[in-house]
Write a protein that holds these residues in place. Structure first.
Motif, PDB file in Angstrom:
ATOM      1  N   PRO A 193      28.930  39.025  39.351  1.00 17.95           N
ATOM      2  CA  PRO A 193      28.632  39.028  40.787  1.00 17.95           C
ATOM      3  C   PRO A 193      27.766  37.830  41.164  1.00 17.95           C
ATOM      4  CG  PRO A 193      28.263  41.190  39.824  1.00 17.95           C
ATOM      5  CD  PRO A 193      28.484  40.251  38.686  1.00 17.95           C
ATOM      6  N   ALA A 194      28.020  37.284  42.332  1.00 15.48           N
ATOM      7  CA  ALA A 194      27.325  36.060  42.751  1.00 15.48           C
ATOM      8  C   ALA A 194      25.812  36.247  42.816  1.00 15.48           C
ATOM      9  CB  ALA A 194      27.862  35.613  44.104  1.00 15.48           C
ATOM     10  N   ASP A 195      25.358  37.464  43.149  1.00 22.96           N
ATOM     11  CA  ASP A 195      23.928  37.689  43.327  1.00 22.96           C
ATOM     12  C   ASP A 195      23.307  38.441  42.149  1.00 22.96           C
ATOM     13  OD1 ASP A 195      25.238  40.020  43.751  1.00 22.96           O
ATOM     14  OD2 ASP A 195      24.170  40.574  45.595  1.00 22.96           O
ATOM     15  N   SER A 196      23.931  38.375  40.982  1.00 27.41           N
ATOM     16  CA  SER A 196      23.428  39.115  39.821  1.00 27.41           C
ATOM     17  C   SER A 196      23.529  38.257  38.572  1.00 27.41           C
ATOM     18  CB  SER A 196      24.224  40.411  39.633  1.00 27.41           C
ATOM     19  OG  SER A 196      23.894  41.044  38.414  1.00 27.41           O
ATOM     20  N   GLN A 197      22.665  38.555  37.603  1.00 27.47           N
ATOM     21  CA  GLN A 197      22.730  37.854  36.321  1.00 27.47           C
ATOM     22  C   GLN A 197      23.613  38.592  35.317  1.00 27.47           C
ATOM     23  OE1 GLN A 197      18.775  37.778  34.766  1.00 27.47           O
ATOM     24  NE2 GLN A 197      18.501  39.995  34.843  1.00 27.47           N
ATOM     25  N   ASP A 198      24.072  39.794  35.668  1.00 29.24           N
ATOM     26  CA  ASP A 198      24.890  40.587  34.756  1.00 29.24           C
ATOM     27  C   ASP A 198      26.343  40.117  34.771  1.00 29.24           C
ATOM     28  OD1 ASP A 198      22.681  42.095  34.218  1.00 29.24           O
ATOM     29  OD2 ASP A 198      23.212  43.737  35.563  1.00 29.24           O
ATOM     30  N   VAL A 199      26.946  40.083  33.600  1.00 31.75           N
ATOM     31  CA  VAL A 199      28.370  39.796  33.461  1.00 31.75           C
ATOM     32  C   VAL A 199      29.062  41.091  33.059  1.00 31.75           C
ATOM     33  CG1 VAL A 199      30.118  38.490  32.218  1.00 31.75           C
ATOM     34  CG2 VAL A 199      27.953  37.399  32.807  1.00 31.75           C
ATOM     35  N   HIS A 200      30.063  41.507  33.832  1.00 35.04           N
ATOM     36  CA  HIS A 200      30.761  42.764  33.572  1.00 35.04           C
ATOM     37  C   HIS A 200      32.144  42.479  33.001  1.00 35.04           C
ATOM     38  CE1 HIS A 200      27.588  44.749  35.778  1.00 35.04           C
ATOM     39  NE2 HIS A 200      27.831  44.005  36.826  1.00 35.04           N
ATOM     40  N   GLU A 201      32.542  43.287  32.043  1.00 38.19           N
ATOM     41  CA  GLU A 201      33.850  43.114  31.415  1.00 38.19           C
ATOM     42  C   GLU A 201      34.559  44.464  31.365  1.00 38.19           C
ATOM     43  OE1 GLU A 201      35.726  41.729  27.097  1.00 38.19           O
ATOM     44  OE2 GLU A 201      33.715  41.101  27.689  1.00 38.19           O
ATOM     45  N   LEU A 202      35.812  44.474  31.822  1.00 33.90           N
ATOM     46  CA  LEU A 202      36.617  45.690  31.828  1.00 33.90           C
ATOM     47  C   LEU A 202      37.868  45.451  30.994  1.00 33.90           C
ATOM     48  CD1 LEU A 202      37.517  48.497  33.044  1.00 33.90           C
ATOM     49  CD2 LEU A 202      38.655  47.166  34.814  1.00 33.90           C
ATOM     50  N   VAL A 203      38.179  46.391  30.101  1.00 30.52           N
ATOM     51  CA  VAL A 203      39.378  46.283  29.276  1.00 30.52           C
ATOM     52  C   VAL A 203      40.249  47.515  29.512  1.00 30.52           C
ATOM     53  CG1 VAL A 203      40.299  46.130  26.941  1.00 30.52           C
ATOM     54  CG2 VAL A 203      38.166  44.952  27.514  1.00 30.52           C
ATOM     55  N   LEU A 204      41.515  47.281  29.884  1.00 32.40           N
ATOM     56  CA  LEU A 204      42.505  48.344  30.002  1.00 32.40           C
ATOM     57  C   LEU A 204      43.633  48.030  29.027  1.00 32.40           C
ATOM     58  CD1 LEU A 204      42.848  48.789  33.891  1.00 32.40           C
ATOM     59  CD2 LEU A 204      41.625  50.271  32.293  1.00 32.40           C
ATOM     60  N   SER A 205      44.064  49.015  28.254  1.00 34.22           N
ATOM     61  CA  SER A 205      45.069  48.768  27.230  1.00 34.22           C
ATOM     62  C   SER A 205      46.070  49.909  27.178  1.00 34.22           C
ATOM     63  CB  SER A 205      44.388  48.629  25.859  1.00 34.22           C
ATOM     64  OG  SER A 205      45.324  48.694  24.819  1.00 34.22           O
ATOM     65  N   LYS A 206      47.353  49.570  27.140  1.00 34.56           N
ATOM     66  CA  LYS A 206      48.377  50.606  26.976  1.00 34.56           C
ATOM     67  C   LYS A 206      48.164  51.358  25.670  1.00 34.56           C
ATOM     68  CE  LYS A 206      52.359  48.867  29.520  1.00 34.56           C
ATOM     69  NZ  LYS A 206      53.795  48.480  29.421  1.00 34.56           N
ATOM     70  N   GLU A 207      47.788  50.635  24.630  1.00 36.20           N
ATOM     71  CA  GLU A 207      47.579  51.266  23.317  1.00 36.20           C
ATOM     72  C   GLU A 207      46.488  52.328  23.400  1.00 36.20           C
ATOM     73  OE1 GLU A 207      46.323  49.963  18.755  1.00 36.20           O
ATOM     74  OE2 GLU A 207      46.809  48.436  20.255  1.00 36.20           O
ATOM     75  N   ASP A 208      45.408  52.039  24.132  1.00 37.98           N
ATOM     76  CA  ASP A 208      44.334  53.009  24.283  1.00 37.98           C
ATOM     77  C   ASP A 208      44.816  54.230  25.037  1.00 37.98           C
ATOM     78  OD1 ASP A 208      42.636  51.347  22.966  1.00 37.98           O
ATOM     79  OD2 ASP A 208      41.681  50.534  24.776  1.00 37.98           O
ATOM     80  N   PHE A 209      45.601  54.010  26.091  1.00 37.44           N
ATOM     81  CA  PHE A 209      46.099  55.148  26.868  1.00 37.44           C
ATOM     82  C   PHE A 209      47.063  55.977  26.047  1.00 37.44           C
ATOM     83  CE2 PHE A 209      45.062  52.457  30.683  1.00 37.44           C
ATOM     84  CZ  PHE A 209      44.043  53.272  31.120  1.00 37.44           C
TER      85      PHE A 209
END
Length: 209
Positions: A193-209
């Motif tokens: 986010p432009a106003d935050s120092q945090d980097v967020h990562e999202l992973v979606l995987s067919k194998e996991d589902f």
């Protein structure tokens, strides 16, 4: 937690919203991840992981988004999928004060992992909540949850400019997740986010589902 009686601390969501008596019932729910910090903007010492539980519709994963591509019958549907991914970047960069940068990279070097399509932009970024909403909201036209922000939360249509791209593709096209799973087997979204120092990562995987 080993907090001294004279030590100040705050409890926040992963969006860095401080939990107070007024918003406690709204923000603190079953399964929510919270931070115990010395200040709201404290740098995290380690990466944190948050599990998102939801039930995907089979059309999104099993059919790989083909249901959403009926409009492309008789045509090559791949450009439709790429257009949807670019649309996300157009929306993210629509309010940039400076230059809008959107890159599309096709990665085929096996030494770097499996082949991938990467779309990179310098947009406003997404918070953990917005990433969560992207994963859940409009998973298919059959499964909708009204308590999540739209995929286009905060989007304001830009004033028309000759030979300019806005971000209206997905109002008439396919969803981002259908596009992702039409192209490949997994999605990895990395956003700051432009106003935050945090980097967020999202992973979606067919194998996991």
């Amino acid at each position: 937690f080993g907090i001294a009686t004279d030590e100040n601390f705050v409890i926040t969501t992963t969006n860095r919203k401080e939990i107070t008596e007024e918003n406690f019932s709204e923000l603190v729910q079953d399964g929510v991840t919270l931070y115990l910090l010395q200040s709201v903007d404290q740098m995290l010492l380690l990466a944190t992981k948050e599990r998102i539980d939801f039930l995907p519709h089979y059309d999104t994963l099993v059919k790989s988004g083909m249901y959403e591509y009926y409009a492309s019958e008789g045509q090559n549907p791949l450009p439709f999928a790429l257009a949807e991914l670019i649309d996300n970047s157009l929306s993210a960069t629509s309010r940039n004060a400076s230059i809008r940068s959107i890159q599309i990279k096709l990665l085929f070097d096996d030494s770097q992992g499996k082949p991938a399509v990467a779309v990179i932009d310098n947009g406003r970024g997404m918070t953990s909540k917005q990433l969560n909403n992207w994963a859940v909201y409009r998973l298919s036209k059959f499964t909708r949850q009204g308590d999540f922000e739209s995929d286009h939360s905060g989007y304001v249509r830009p004033l028309p400019v000759p030979r300019s791209l806005n971000s209206d593709i997905s109002y008439f096209g396919v969803g981002g997740k259908q596009a992702v799973f039409f192209v490949g087997q997994s999605a990895r979204m990395i956003s700051k986010p432009a106003d935050s120092q945090d980097v967020h990562e999202l992973v979606l995987s067919k194998e996991d589902f």
